[in-house]
Design an enzyme around this catalytic site. Structure first.
Site, PDB file in Angstrom:
ATOM      1  N   LYS A  26       0.846  -1.463   0.064  1.00 19.16           N
ATOM      2  CA  LYS A  26      -0.093   0.103   0.036  1.00 19.16           C
ATOM      3  C   LYS A  26       1.022   1.168  -0.095  1.00 19.16           C
ATOM      4  CE  LYS A  26      -3.533   0.021   2.690  1.00 19.16           C
ATOM      5  NZ  LYS A  26      -5.068   0.260   2.346  1.00 19.16           N
ATOM      6  N   ARG A  96      -3.285   2.987   8.317  1.00 17.90           N
ATOM      7  CA  ARG A  96      -3.667   1.699   7.889  1.00 17.90           C
ATOM      8  C   ARG A  96      -2.510   0.863   8.054  1.00 17.90           C
ATOM      9  NH1 ARG A  96      -8.289   2.771   4.053  1.00 17.90           N
ATOM     10  NH2 ARG A  96      -8.282   5.062   3.748  1.00 17.90           N
ATOM     11  N   GLY A 105      -7.916  -7.379   4.599  1.00 19.83           N
ATOM     12  CA  GLY A 105      -8.812  -7.471   5.827  1.00 19.83           C
ATOM     13  C   GLY A 105      -8.340  -8.022   7.028  1.00 19.83           C
ATOM     14  N   MET A 107      -5.420  -7.039   9.165  1.00 13.88           N
ATOM     15  CA  MET A 107      -4.846  -6.295   9.967  1.00 13.88           C
ATOM     16  C   MET A 107      -5.692  -5.130  10.190  1.00 13.88           C
ATOM     17  SD  MET A 107      -0.816  -7.047   8.982  1.00 13.88           S
ATOM     18  CE  MET A 107      -1.042  -6.225   7.354  1.00 13.88           C
ATOM     19  N   ARG A 340      -3.132  -1.882  -6.233  1.00 12.68           N
ATOM     20  CA  ARG A 340      -2.603  -3.250  -6.334  1.00 12.68           C
ATOM     21  C   ARG A 340      -2.858  -3.982  -7.246  1.00 12.68           C
ATOM     22  NH1 ARG A 340      -5.283  -4.987  -0.750  1.00 12.68           N
ATOM     23  NH2 ARG A 340      -7.075  -5.416  -1.553  1.00 12.68           N
ATOM     24  N   HIS A 458     -16.048  -9.342   2.058  1.00 16.09           N
ATOM     25  CA  HIS A 458     -14.933 -10.297   2.295  1.00 16.09           C
ATOM     26  C   HIS A 458     -15.057 -11.560   1.605  1.00 16.09           C
ATOM     27  CE1 HIS A 458     -13.090 -12.925   5.593  1.00 16.09           C
ATOM     28  NE2 HIS A 458     -12.240 -12.129   5.463  1.00 16.09           N
ATOM     29  N   ARG A 564       1.777 -48.376 -11.851  1.00 18.33           N
ATOM     30  CA  ARG A 564       1.740 -49.459 -10.575  1.00 18.33           C
ATOM     31  C   ARG A 564       0.957 -50.759 -10.850  1.00 18.33           C
ATOM     32  NH1 ARG A 564       1.351 -44.181  -7.856  1.00 18.33           N
ATOM     33  NH2 ARG A 564       3.213 -44.018  -6.363  1.00 18.33           N
ATOM     34  N   SER A 766      14.154 -44.019 -12.297  1.00 15.34           N
ATOM     35  CA  SER A 766      12.978 -42.901 -12.155  1.00 15.34           C
ATOM     36  C   SER A 766      12.982 -42.937 -10.459  1.00 15.34           C
ATOM     37  CB  SER A 766      11.734 -43.598 -12.520  1.00 15.34           C
ATOM     38  OG  SER A 766      10.743 -42.880 -11.844  1.00 15.34           O
ATOM     39  N   ASN A 770       8.925 -40.844  -2.829  1.00 13.52           N
ATOM     40  CA  ASN A 770       7.994 -41.169  -1.682  1.00 13.52           C
ATOM     41  C   ASN A 770       8.752 -42.147  -0.426  1.00 13.52           C
ATOM     42  OD1 ASN A 770       5.913 -39.994  -3.247  1.00 13.52           O
ATOM     43  ND2 ASN A 770       5.140 -41.773  -3.842  1.00 13.52           N
ATOM     44  N   CYS A 833       8.889 -39.917 -10.301  1.00 13.26           N
ATOM     45  CA  CYS A 833       7.704 -40.508  -9.934  1.00 13.26           C
ATOM     46  C   CYS A 833       7.046 -40.514  -8.852  1.00 13.26           C
ATOM     47  CB  CYS A 833       7.381 -41.898 -10.913  1.00 13.26           C
ATOM     48  SG  CYS A 833       8.047 -43.068  -9.946  1.00 13.26           S
ATOM     49  N   TYR A 853      12.355 -35.748 -17.265  1.00 14.63           N
ATOM     50  CA  TYR A 853      11.093 -35.581 -17.097  1.00 14.63           C
ATOM     51  C   TYR A 853      10.581 -35.719 -15.779  1.00 14.63           C
ATOM     52  CZ  TYR A 853      10.683 -40.914 -16.545  1.00 14.63           C
ATOM     53  OH  TYR A 853      10.769 -41.845 -16.145  1.00 14.63           O
TER      54      TYR A 853
END
Ligand code: PEP
Ligand code: MG
Length: 885
Positions: A26, A96, A105, A107, A340, A458, A564, A766, A770, A833, A853
Site C-alpha cells: 500500500k 492503515r 482485511g 490487519m 495493487r 470479504h 503401478r 526413476s 515417496n 515418479c 522428465y
C-alpha cells in the site's frame, strides 16, 4: 539513526513501487501513484523494518521513531495546510496497515483519527455539515475502540442496531443528527465501561496508540492463519500508513468505492467495480448497504467517472497488470487511495495473461510467470452436470462471487465447518456475512454462501483467493444462527441439510447435484502451448488404467512415468487368482495361479499401450508386500477360504506368515521378485505380448520395464536376467521383436549412493521420492502425518517433505544419484515418479538437477507443464543476469 518514515504526496515522494518490501504494498504504491501525479492524499509510511524492530524490542516502538513521525506530521500539516489537533483547521488522518504481500482485511485500520468533541464542533462550523461530523466521530470511536482497545465490536454494533430499530431507520444514512449524537454518547459510555478509561481526546495519544495497534495486528490470530494458509513467509512485518483523510461520507456528492481494471472473476477486459455514495470505505466491504455497479457512476457523475477510467487505464499500463483500486470522492473531487495487482480467479488470471500478450502489454514469458501453477487446479475441478443442475430445486440467486460448483451440508459457523470437514463431511459454510475470523472455516468448507455483501465483500475476495466456490449476497435467505436454520420463502433448511451452490452463476439449490469434469478453455490451451514451447522437462503421468491415461493425455501428458501394476490386482475377480498365487505352496502351483493372471494383465497393458499410442510407457513390476492382498479380519478370511476351497486355518497361517513388523521396509519391491521370479516372468510376458499385439495396429509401442526398490546392483542384475530371458522367449515364440528398455526406481538411499554401479545395468532411473523421503528422513510414510503437521507448525520443517521435496536432504541424494548414474551411462534417462513430480517447487528442482522428465497424477499434469516452463524461464533469466555481471 536509520530512517523509518517515508513521506508521500505533495510533490516527489520518498518511496516508490520498487520499495514494496520496506514500505508494504500500500505504502509503496501510494508513493508511486503520487509520483505519477495522481490525486493521492498526502501522508507518510512507517516502514516494515520498524515493525520488525518493534517485535525484536518486546513490542516497543523503536527509539526515535515517534520523533520522526512528528517531523513527518509537520510536513503533512504544511502540505495539507491544516493542523493535527487544531480545532480551527484540523487535519484528520487514517492509520492503515500494509505488508509487502497483500492480506486483505487481516490487519488493523483506523479512520478519522484526530477527532474529539472540540474538533467535531469546529468541523461542523467549517463544513456546515453537522451530520457528517457526528457520523465521522461515531465511526472513529467504534474503530478505535474495537481495533486499538479491543472493545468487543458487537457492543458497538448492538448500540447502532438498537438505535436503528427504535427510530425505524433502514440504513445508517437514515439516522438523524440527534440519533448520531446519542450513539456517540452511548459509545463513549461503553468504551469507558470496557477500558476503564475515558476515550482519549488527545490526537497525538490516539496516533501513538493506533500505530502500536497496527504493528500489534501483524501477529493477531487471523493474520497468522492467513499467512499460514497462503504460505506467506519471510516478511519483516507490516508498514503503517498515516494519510490525510478524505471523506466519502460528506453527503450525496461524496462517495467511495473499489474497482478493478478488468473483471477479476472472468478476466474480461471491462472496467469493473462497486461504490456507495455518502459512505466510508468499510461500508462497501462490509456489505451493510448493497453497493452500486461502477458503470452507474458514468450516469451519476460523468466527470468523476471519466477521470477514474483514465486513472485505471494509466495504472494498468504503468504496472502492466490488472489493478485493484480504492477511491474516494469528496464533494465531487476524486482521490486515489490504493492500487495493487488485483487478486483473481485462475480463469481470469489466464484470460488476462493471454489477452495482455495479444495487447502487446507483456511478453509470453511474462504471461507464463504470472500464473501460479497451483492455481490451475481451480480450472481442472468439476462443475455441475448441466442436466442435473437443470432439474435441481433452485431456491435463490445471489452474486456469482467465486466460480465453480459445490455441494455439501449446511453449517453455520467456521468452527463447525472445520469440525465437520475433519470428520470427512463436505460442508457449505453459510453466513450472513463473513469476517476475517472465519478464515479457517472457509478453508475447510467446500463452498461459501452469504446473505449479505457484494462482489468485493470479504467472502467474495477471500473465496476467490482460495479458489473456492462462493455465492454471496443472497438477500432472500433468512439466516437464523440461533435456530441453525435458513428460511427462503416457504422453504426451511436446517443444519446438516444438503445445499448446492453455483459460484459462476450465483444460483443456490437445495439437495445434492451431480458434478462433471472441467472443460479447458481456449486461453488455457494457448498458455499451455506457450509453456510447452519453453520447457525442457518432459511431463508424464502416473496412471494405472486407460481412463486415467486418457485424462492425463487431455491434460498434455507425454507418456506414462509410472504404472503401478499391482493396482490391477484388485480389479474384478482377479484378487482370487492373486490369492491363489499367494497361498501356493510350490512354484508349480504358483505358476498355475499366475497363468490365470497373465491374460488379464496382458489385456490391461494392451489398454494402456493403445491409450498412449506411440508415447513411452513405464511399467513397474509388482511392489507392495503380499500381505496387502490377503484379508486381515476373521470374516473375510473365512470368505477367502470358502472361495478358494481351502481350510480357513491355511489362510490364517499364511496371513501370520506374511505378517511383518515393518512392512514398508520389508518383503516388497524387487525383494518379492527375487523370492518369486515367476511373478517377474508372468508380468514381463504380459507386457511384451501386449506390446506385440498392439504393434499390429501400427502403434509404435515402447515399453519401459521398471524394477522397484533396488538398493544393490546384485538385485538389479538378478531381476534383469529373468526379464531379458523372458523377453527373448516371447520374441522367439511370437517371431517378432520390438524396442524396450529396462531400468530401475531409485528410492532406497543406498541406490542413490551406488548409482554408478546401478547404472551399469539400468537404462533409466526413476526417482521414487515417496520411499526415498521415507527412508532418508526415517519417517514412516504411513504414520508420519500424525506429527509432521506439528513439525511444520513449529517450523522444524518448512514444508511436509512428502508433499514438497526436501531439497536440502533428499534432494542431495537425488542430485548425487543423477551425477553418479550419468558418470557411468552418459545417456541415462532420468525422471521422477514420487508425488513431488506434480508440485511446482519440486518440479523446478527436477529441472535444475537435469532430469529428463517428471511424472505426476493426471490432474497435476498441467501444473507440472507450467512449473517446468517457469523453471526454464527462471534459469534463462539467471543466466542473463550472470552474463550482465
Ligand atoms: C515412490 O516411492 O516414490 C513411488 C513412486 O512408489 P510408491 O509410491 O508406489 O512406493
Ligand atoms: Mg516406492
Amino acid at each position: 539513526m536509520a530512517k523509518h518514515v517515508y513521506f508521500f504526496g505533495g510533490g516527489k515522494s520518498e518511496g516508490k513501487a520498487a520499495m514494496k518490501g520496506l514500505l508494504g504494498g500500500k505504502g509503496a504504491n501510494l508513493a508511486e501513484m503520487s509520483n505519477l501525479g495522481m490525486p493521492v492524499p498526502a501522508g507518510f509510511t512507517i516502514s516494515t523494518k520498524a515493525c520488525e524492530l518493534y517485535y525484536q524490542n518486546k513490542k516497543k516502538l523503536p527509539k526515535g521513531l515517534m520523533e520522526e513521525v512528528r517531523a513527518n506530521l509537520k510536513k503533512l500539516e504544511s502540505v495539507m495546510k491544516a493542523k493535527f489537533g487544531d480545532p480551527g483547521n484540523t487535519l484528520l488522518v487514517s492509520v492503515r496497515s500494509g505488508s509487502a504481500v497483500s492480506m486483505p482485511g487481516m490487519m488493523d485500520t483506523v479512520l478519522n483519527l484526530g477527532l474529539n468533541e472540540e474538533v467535531v464542533d469546529a468541523l461542523i462550523v467549517r463544513t456546515g455539515n453537522e451530520r457528517f461530523a457526528w457520523d465521522a466521530y461515531r465511526r472513529f470511536i467504534q474503530m478505535f475502540g474495537d481495533v486499538v482497545m479491543n472493545v468487543p465490536r458487537n457492543d458497538f454494533e448492538h448500540i447502532l442496531e438498537e438505535k436503528k430499530r427504535r427510530v425505524k431507520a433502514r440504513f445508517d444514512t437514515d439516522l438523524s443528527i440527534n440519533d448520531l449524537k446519542d450513539i456517540v454518547k452511548q459509545y463513549n459510555a461503553i468504551y469507558k465501561k470496557r477500558t476503564r478509561e475515558n476515550f482519549p481526546s488527545d490526537p497525538w495519544q490516539q496516533l501513538v496508540k493506533s500505530i502500536n495497534a497496527v504493528f500489534g495486528s501483524w501477529n493477531n490470530e487471523r493474520a497468522i492463519t492467513y499467512r499460514k494458509l497462503n504460505d506467506i513467509k519471510g516478511l519483516l512485518g507490516t508498514a503503517v500508513n498515516v494519510q490525510a483523510m478524505v471523506f466519502g461520507n460528506m453527503g450525496e456528492k461524496s462517495g467511495t468505492g473499489v474497482c478493478f481494471s478488468r473483471n477479476p472473476s472472468t478476466g474480461e477486459n471491462k472496467f469493473y467495480g462497486e461504490y456507495l455514495m455518502n459512505a466510508q470505505g468499510e461500508d462497501v466491504v462490509a456489505g451493510i448497504r448493497t453497493p452500486l455497479s461502477i458503470t452507474t457512476l458514468s450516469r451519476k457523475n460523468k466527470k468523476v467517472y471519466t477521470e477514474l477510467v483514465s486513472m485505471k487505464d494509466r495504472l494498468e499500463k504503468h504496472y502492466r497488470d490488472m489493478q485493484d483500486m480504492e477511491f474516494t470522492i469528496q464533494e465531487g473531487r476524486l482521490y486515489m487511495l490504493q492500487t495493487r495487482a488485483g487478486k483473481r480467479t485462475a480463469a481470469s488470471a489466464l484470460k488476462i495473461a493471454v489477452d495482455m500478450v495479444k495487447e502487446k502489454l507483456i511478453s509470453k514469458e511474462e504471461a507464463l510467470m504470472r500464473i501460479d501453477p497451483g492455481q490451475l487446479d481451480q480450472l481442472l475441478h468439476p462443475t455441475f452436470d448441466p442436466r442435473a443442475e437443470k432439474g435441481a430445486a433452485r431456491i435463490a440467486k445471489g452474486l456469482p462471487a467465486s466460480p465453480g460448483a459445490a455441494t455439501g451440508k449446511i453449517v453455520f459457523n467456521a468452527h463447525d465447518a472445520e469440525e465437520w470437514a475433519d470428520r470427512g463431511e463436505k460442508v457449505i459454510l453459510t453466513r450472513i456475512e463473513t469476517s476475517p475470523e472465519d478464515i479457517s472455516g472457509m478453508n475447510a468448507a467446500a463452498g461459501i454462501l452469504t446473505s449479505r455483501g457484494g462482489m468485493t465483500s470479504h467472502a467474495a475476495v477471500v473465496a476467490r483467493g482460495m479458489g473456492k466456490c462462493c455465492v454471496a449476497g443472497v438477500g432472500e435467505l433468512n439466516i437464523d444462527y440461533k435456530a441453525k436454520k435458513i428460511a427462503v420463502r416457504d422453504v426451511t433448511l436446517k443444519e446438516g441439510d444438503y445445499i448446492s451452490i453455483n459460484g459462476s452463476t450465483g444460483t443456490v439449490y437445495t439437495g445434492q447435484i451431480k458434478t462433471v469434469e472441467a472443460k479447458l478453455s481456449g486461453d488455457f490451451l494457448t498458455l499451455m502451448k506457450w509453456a510447452d514451447e519453453v520447457r525442457r522437462l518432459g511431463v508424464r503421468t502416473n496412471a494405472d488404467i486407460p481412463r486415467d491415461a486418457q485424462t492425463a493425455l487431455r491434460f498434455g501428458a507425454e507418456g506414462i512415468g509410472l504404472c503401478r501394476t499391482e493396482h490391477m490386482f484388485f480389479e474384478g475377480d482377479r484378487i482370487i487368482s492373486v490369492r491363489k498365487m499367494i497361498l501356493a505352496e510350490d512354484t508349480k502351483s504358483r505358476e498355475a495361479a499366475l497363468k490365470e493372471l497373465l491374460p488379464l494383465q496382458r489385456k490391461d497393458f494392451e489398454g494402456l499401450f493403445k491409450a498412449m499410442g506411440h508415447r513411452p510407457v513405464t511399467i513397474r513390476l509388482i511392489d507392495p508386500p503380499l500381505h496387502e492382498f490377503v484379508p486381515q479380519d476373521d470374516a473375510s478370511q473365512k470368505e477367502m477360504a470358502e472361495v478358494l476351497k481351502v481350510p480357513v486355518e491355511k489362510v490364517k497361517a499364511k496371513v501370520a506368515e506374511l505378517h511383518e513388523i515393518n512392512p514398508m521396509l520389508g518383503h516388497r519391491g524387487c525383494r518379492l521378485g527375487i523370492t518369486y521370479p515367476e511373478i517377474i516372468r508372468m508380468q514381463t510376458q504380459a507386457i511384451i505380448e501386449a506390446a506385440i499385439n498392439v504393434k499390429k495396429s501400427r502403434i509404435k509401442v515402447h515399453p519401459e520395464i521398471m524394477i522397484p526398490l533396488v538398493g544393490e546392483s546384485g538385485e538389479i542384475s538378478f531381476c534383469k536376467e529373468v526379464i531379458e530371458e523372458t523377453i527373448q522367449e516371447v520374441f522367439k515364440k511370437k517371431k517378432t521383436k520390438l524396442p524396450y528398455m529396462i531400468g530401475t526406481m531409485i528410492e532406497v538411499p543406498r541406490a542413490a549412493v551406488i548409482a554408478d554401479e546401478i547404472a551399469k545395468q539400468a537404462q533409466f532411473f526413476s526417482f521414487g521420492t515417496n520411499d526415498l523421503t521415507q527412508m532418508t528422513c526415517g519417517f514412516s510414510r504411513d504414520d508420519a502425518g500424525r506429527f509432521l503437521k506439528e513439525y511444520v507448525e513449529k517450523g522444524i520443517f518448512e514444508k511436509d517433505p512428502f508433499q514438497v521435496l526436501d531439497q536440502e536432504g533428499v534432494g542431495q541424494l537425488v542430485e548425487m544419484g543423477i551425477k553418479r548414474g550419468r558418470a557411468t551411462r552418459k545417456n541415462l534417462k532420468v525422471g521422477i515418479c514420487g508425488e513431488h513430480g506434480g508440485e511446482p517447487s519440486s518440479v523446478e528442482f527436477c529441472h535444475r538437477v537435469g532430469m529428463d522428465y517428471v511424472s505426476c497424477s493426471p490432474f497435476r499434469v498441467p501444473i507440472a507443464r507450467l512449473a517446468a516452463a517457469q523453471a526454464a524461464i527462471k534459469e534463462k533469466r539467471m543466466k542473463r543476469k550472470g552474463r550482465k555481471k
